[in-house]
Design a protein around this motif. Structure first.
Motif, PDB file in Angstrom:
ATOM      1  N   LEU A 147       0.967  -0.966  -0.139  1.00 10.20           N
ATOM      2  CA  LEU A 147       0.274  -0.063   0.092  1.00 10.20           C
ATOM      3  C   LEU A 147       1.193   1.179  -0.045  1.00 10.20           C
ATOM      4  O   LEU A 147       0.416   2.619  -0.651  1.00 10.20           O
ATOM      5  N   HIS A 150       2.242   2.031  -3.413  1.00  7.94           N
ATOM      6  CA  HIS A 150       1.505   2.176  -4.361  1.00  7.94           C
ATOM      7  C   HIS A 150       0.717   3.964  -4.146  1.00  7.94           C
ATOM      8  O   HIS A 150       0.393   4.605  -4.698  1.00  7.94           O
ATOM      9  N   GLY A 151       0.905   4.606  -2.433  1.00  7.45           N
ATOM     10  CA  GLY A 151       0.397   5.451  -2.477  1.00  7.45           C
ATOM     11  C   GLY A 151       1.968   6.593  -2.496  1.00  7.45           C
ATOM     12  O   GLY A 151       2.020   7.297  -1.753  1.00  7.45           O
ATOM     13  N   ARG A 152       3.004   5.876  -3.035  1.00  5.12           N
ATOM     14  CA  ARG A 152       4.493   6.468  -2.924  1.00  5.12           C
ATOM     15  C   ARG A 152       4.893   7.181  -1.584  1.00  5.12           C
ATOM     16  O   ARG A 152       5.410   8.129  -1.454  1.00  5.12           O
ATOM     17  N   GLN A 153       4.863   6.464  -0.682  1.00 10.96           N
ATOM     18  CA  GLN A 153       4.905   6.517   0.577  1.00 10.96           C
ATOM     19  C   GLN A 153       7.080   6.046   0.707  1.00 10.96           C
ATOM     20  O   GLN A 153       6.795   4.675   0.068  1.00 10.96           O
ATOM     21  N   ASP A 215      -4.341   9.656   1.384  1.00 13.29           N
ATOM     22  CA  ASP A 215      -5.786   8.487   0.488  1.00 13.29           C
ATOM     23  C   ASP A 215      -6.063   7.637   0.624  1.00 13.29           C
ATOM     24  O   ASP A 215      -5.539   6.807  -0.756  1.00 13.29           O
ATOM     25  N   THR A 216      -5.827   6.884   1.497  1.00  9.43           N
ATOM     26  CA  THR A 216      -6.024   5.403   1.497  1.00  9.43           C
ATOM     27  C   THR A 216      -6.737   4.737   0.568  1.00  9.43           C
ATOM     28  O   THR A 216      -6.764   4.047  -0.565  1.00  9.43           O
ATOM     29  N   ARG A 218      -8.316   6.434  -2.304  1.00  8.56           N
ATOM     30  CA  ARG A 218      -8.118   6.023  -3.429  1.00  8.56           C
ATOM     31  C   ARG A 218      -6.442   5.483  -4.215  1.00  8.56           C
ATOM     32  O   ARG A 218      -7.153   5.098  -5.454  1.00  8.56           O
ATOM     33  N   THR A 219      -5.342   5.622  -2.907  1.00  5.24           N
ATOM     34  CA  THR A 219      -4.785   4.716  -3.353  1.00  5.24           C
ATOM     35  C   THR A 219      -4.871   2.869  -3.656  1.00  5.24           C
ATOM     36  O   THR A 219      -4.922   1.894  -4.569  1.00  5.24           O
ATOM     37  N   TYR A 223      -5.152   0.382  -7.679  1.00  5.92           N
ATOM     38  CA  TYR A 223      -4.508  -0.907  -7.597  1.00  5.92           C
ATOM     39  C   TYR A 223      -5.413  -2.666  -6.835  1.00  5.92           C
ATOM     40  O   TYR A 223      -4.966  -3.533  -7.324  1.00  5.92           O
TER      41      TYR A 223
END
Length: 268
Positions: A147, A150-153, A215-216, A218-219, A223
């Motif tokens: 996660l 995909h959330g660019r964390q 934005d959990t 939307r992330t 995917y």
């Protein structure tokens, strides 16, 4: 072999999580978990969707002694031994949960902090869960890492956002999804996983402050497939839930092992 890396409970639903090193799973889940919830003057649940700052209130609860201590961000505390008053019914996602208003300093302290009338309610062990037969929930470290990617964390997403009972390591990202409808041995307890957990906007909130900062949803939508719960309602899923088949203790470092269905059926 997957293992348990974090245990999270919340004696008062919605407040800061507590992380014991060991818990006992009963048929109704962890006895100390979600024993209390908060309602407003109209008897509606008062949760993080209505006030994310609830996670800033820390808590200590001794189930054996019946004592509850709340620490508020402004330094106020409310403590004492639980005494129960009038009966009250609370709606939990279409389920009527009958509990009793807790007498003592907690409702007044919560009301002062929130700036509105609130009441603390105790319900029977295992009653105040979000979904029926869902006293156990778990998610893997690899899923949190996925996660985050995909959330660019830069780091894995903090699992506290999802308020799962168990976080585990040693399984591939979303590998726990493949355990649904199967019996799983967690420590000395046996659970049967029933489905995936649909997510709401609470997961967008920082678990320390309650302020939305990721934005959990939307992330996840970018995917993860949309799935449906047992009632057929579609949702974005992250993590899995189930029921306790055999009670037992679970501690940090305990193994998590899928039990062969045929073996489970012979011993059930």
């Amino acid at each position: 072999m997957p293992t348990v890396t974090r245990i999270s409970i919340s004696p008062v639903k919605g407040l800061a999580l507590v992380h014991p090193e060991e818990v006992r799973l009963e048929r109704t889940g962890v006895p100390e978990n979600r024993r209390f919830h908060i309602v407003d003057a109209d008897g509606r649940r008062y949760n993080q969707l209505r006030n994310g700052g609830l996670v800033r209130i820390t808590q200590e609860y001794d189930d054996a002694d019946g004592r509850l201590l709340l620490h508020f961000p402004d330094g106020e505390t409310a403590a004492g031994r639980i005494a129960l008053g009038a009966e009250i019914t609370t709606d939990f996602y279409g389920r009527a949960v009958v509990g009793q208003v807790v007498e003592g300093p907690w409702s007044e302290a919560l009301s002062r902090w929130a700036g509105r009338p609130l009441r603390l309610v105790q319900s029977p062990a295992g009653a105040a869960v979000d979904r029926g037969r869902g006293h156990v929930s778990l998610v893997s470290k690899a899923s949190l890492e996925e996660l985050g990617r995909h959330g660019r964390q830069e780091a894995p997403v903090d699992g506290r956002r999802f308020r799962m009972l168990f976080e585990i390591d040693g399984v591939d990202a979303h590998g726990e999804d493949g355990w649904i409808k199967q019996p799983v041995r967690i420590g000395a307890a046996l659970v049967r996983l029933r489905g995936d957990v649909g997510r709401c906007a609470i997961t967008t909130q920082n678990p320390e402050t309650g302020v939305p900062d990721f934005d959990t949803l939307r992330t996840l939508a970018a995917y993860r497939p949309v799935t449906a719960n047992e009632a057929g309602k579609k949702h974005l899923a992250f993590g899995v839930y189930g029921e306790v088949v055999e009670p037992g203790r679970v501690a940090l470092g305990d193994s998590v092992d899928v039990v062969q269905q045929s073996l489970f059926e012979r011993t059930a």
